[in-house]
Design an enzyme around this catalytic site. Structure first.
Site, mmCIF file in Angstrom:
data_model
loop_
_atom_site.group_PDB
_atom_site.id
_atom_site.type_symbol
_atom_site.label_atom_id
_atom_site.label_comp_id
_atom_site.label_asym_id
_atom_site.label_seq_id
_atom_site.Cartn_x
_atom_site.Cartn_y
_atom_site.Cartn_z
ATOM 1 C CG HIS A 81 -0.307 0.000 2.533
ATOM 2 N ND1 HIS A 81 0.374 1.079 3.057
ATOM 3 C CD2 HIS A 81 -0.242 -0.973 3.470
ATOM 4 C CE1 HIS A 81 0.820 0.781 4.253
ATOM 5 N NE2 HIS A 81 0.480 -0.470 4.527
ATOM 6 C CB CYS A 100 1.334 -3.790 4.937
ATOM 7 S SG CYS A 100 -0.285 -4.356 5.472
#
Length: 125
Positions: A81, A100
Site C-alpha cells: 500500500h 504490510c
C-alpha cells in the site's frame, strides 16, 4: 521490490517499508513482521485506509497450521500500500505498516496498474 513481467524480466524496482520487526517471517498476529515466501496478489482495494492497496494471500495453509499449533492467530490483511490517507496520523500508532509492504503513493499507483490479481509475489529479506 522488483516487478517482473511474465518472462521474469524486471519491469521496475521500488524501495519498500516493512513492519517494525522487519527480520524474520511473520508468524503471529501483531508480531510486526512481514510475511516471507511465495504468495499471490489476491485482491485490490481502491478505497483503502491507505492510498490504494493490493492484497497478499497471507496466511497460507502452512502459516495457519503453524500459528494454530502454537495456539495463536497467524494474522492477515497483509497488503502492498501507499501512505495513509488524510486524517490518519502514522505517528500515533506503533507501526503504521502493521507488517504490510509500504511504498509511496505514486509507486502504488504504478504497481496497482501493472500487477493483476493472481500474480505470484515472492517476499524475501
Amino acid at each position: 521490490m522488483l516487478v517482473l513481467d511474465g518472462a521474469d524480466r524486471v519491469l521496475q524496482t521500488y524501495p519498500v517499508g516493512l513492519g517494525f520487526a522487519p527480520e524474520g517471517h511473520k508468524q503471529f498476529e501483531g508480531d510486526g513482521r512481514t510475511p516471507e515466501g511465495v504468495y499471490t496478489i489476491d485482491r485490490r482495494n481502491p478505497n483503502s485506509t491507505y492510498h490504494l492497496s493490493i492484497g497478499i494471500s497471507y496466511p497460507n495453509e502452512a502459516d495457519i497450521a503453524f500459528a494454530e499449533a502454537q495456539g495463536l492467530s497467524p494474522g492477515g490483511d497483509i497488503f502492498i500500500h501507499g501512505g495513509p490517507r488524510p486524517g490518519i496520523d502514522p505517528t500515533n500508532v506503533r507501526d503504521w505498516t502493521a507488517g504490510c509492504i509500504a511504498v509511496t503513493d505514486r509507486e502504488i499507483e504504478d504497481i496497482y496498474a501493472m500487477v493483476k490479481d493472481g500474480t505470484p509475489i515472492h517476499i524475501f529479506a
